[in-house]
Scaffold this active site. Structure first.
Site, PDB file in Angstrom:
ATOM      1  N   HIS A 123       0.822  -1.203   0.000  1.00 54.98           N
ATOM      2  CA  HIS A 123       0.000   0.000   0.000  1.00 54.98           C
ATOM      3  C   HIS A 123       0.866   1.267   0.000  1.00 54.98           C
ATOM      4  O   HIS A 123       2.010   1.258   0.462  1.00 54.98           O
ATOM      5  CB  HIS A 123      -0.954  -0.006   1.194  1.00 54.98           C
ATOM      6  CG  HIS A 123      -2.075  -0.998   1.034  1.00 54.98           C
ATOM      7  ND1 HIS A 123      -3.130  -1.086   1.906  1.00 54.98           N
ATOM      8  CD2 HIS A 123      -2.297  -1.930   0.072  1.00 54.98           C
ATOM      9  CE1 HIS A 123      -3.966  -2.034   1.493  1.00 54.98           C
ATOM     10  NE2 HIS A 123      -3.477  -2.568   0.394  1.00 54.98           N
ATOM     11  N   GLU A 135       0.858   3.993   1.730  1.00 60.06           N
ATOM     12  CA  GLU A 135       1.335   4.494   3.025  1.00 60.06           C
ATOM     13  C   GLU A 135       2.536   3.686   3.494  1.00 60.06           C
ATOM     14  O   GLU A 135       3.504   4.237   4.030  1.00 60.06           O
ATOM     15  CB  GLU A 135       0.213   4.407   4.076  1.00 60.06           C
ATOM     16  CG  GLU A 135      -1.036   5.198   3.721  1.00 60.06           C
ATOM     17  CD  GLU A 135      -2.054   4.408   2.901  1.00 60.06           C
ATOM     18  OE1 GLU A 135      -1.646   3.531   2.106  1.00 60.06           O
ATOM     19  OE2 GLU A 135      -3.253   4.678   3.054  1.00 60.06           O
ATOM     20  N   CYS A 156      -6.328   2.214   5.098  1.00 54.88           N
ATOM     21  CA  CYS A 156      -6.946   0.984   5.603  1.00 54.88           C
ATOM     22  C   CYS A 156      -6.458   0.741   7.036  1.00 54.88           C
ATOM     23  O   CYS A 156      -5.550   1.431   7.516  1.00 54.88           O
ATOM     24  CB  CYS A 156      -6.609  -0.196   4.693  1.00 54.88           C
ATOM     25  SG  CYS A 156      -4.900  -0.769   4.813  1.00 54.88           S
ATOM     26  N   CYS A 195      -2.612   0.030   7.355  1.00 53.70           N
ATOM     27  CA  CYS A 195      -1.809   1.239   7.120  1.00 53.70           C
ATOM     28  C   CYS A 195      -1.997   2.227   8.261  1.00 53.70           C
ATOM     29  O   CYS A 195      -1.050   2.889   8.679  1.00 53.70           O
ATOM     30  CB  CYS A 195      -2.175   1.874   5.786  1.00 53.70           C
ATOM     31  SG  CYS A 195      -1.581   0.928   4.377  1.00 53.70           S
TER      32      CYS A 195
HETATM   33 ZN   LIG Z   1      -3.487   0.279   3.337  1.00 51.77          ZN
END
Ligand SMILES: [Zn+2]
Ligand SMILES: [Zn+2]
Length: 155
Positions: free
Chosen positions: A72, A74, A99, A102
């Site tokens: 992801h 992040e 999410c 993250c």
């Molecule tokens: Zn994420």
């Protein structure tokens, strides 16, 4: 020539949008910019492990309704920042609300403010954690960022 400059939040949110353009997953193009004292510490977009196949070329790798191929945005930003160190109390500018995973990682490395553009799947437990850790959440809608870019002067 006028001097219409972007405000800081719009300036970094616009960078997150530009960075998201490099994402390699079709399901979402996500960008993240970590900032401390108005300086960029690190950036990231969602993509597969460097040098391995991309969703854009081979389709997403779906497990339980999620594409599992990418790191992801992040996390990629945190990993990039880790090379030189990530200062406590930074702000994360993200194109999508982070999410849960993250969110946990951003908090663990000292994030104190999240500015997000898209209210994408806001996780209740993530929201609780941000509150517990005293991390501010700021919604900056896409419409506002786009308008700020249109109103700004370039070159
Ligand atoms: Zn994420
Ligand atoms: Zn994918």
């Amino acid at each position: 020539m006028s001097d219409n400059r972007l405000a800081w939040d719009q300036y970094f949110a616009a960078q997150a949008l530009l960075i998201a353009n490099r994402a390699t997953c079709r399901r979402a193009k996500v960008g993240a910019v970590l900032v401390k004292d108005n300086k960029v510490i690190a950036t990231g977009y969602n993509g597969s492990v460097s040098g391995t196949e991309h969703c854009l070329d081979n389709g997403c790798l779906m497990v339980d309704g999620h594409c599992v191929r990418t790191i992801h945005a992040e996390v990629n930003a945190i990993l990039q920042g880790a090379e030189r160190g990530i200062p406590q109390g930074f702000t994360a500018y993200v194109t999508h609300f982070p999410c849960l995973n993250c969110s946990k990682q951003l908090l663990q490395v000292g994030c104190k403010r999240v500015v997000y553009i898209n209210e994408y799947r806001i996780d209740d437990y993530a929201r609780y954690l941000y509150q517990e850790k005293g991390c501010d959440l700021v919604h900056l809608p896409l419409k506002e960022v786009k308008q700020a870019i249109l109103d700004a002067d370039f070159i």
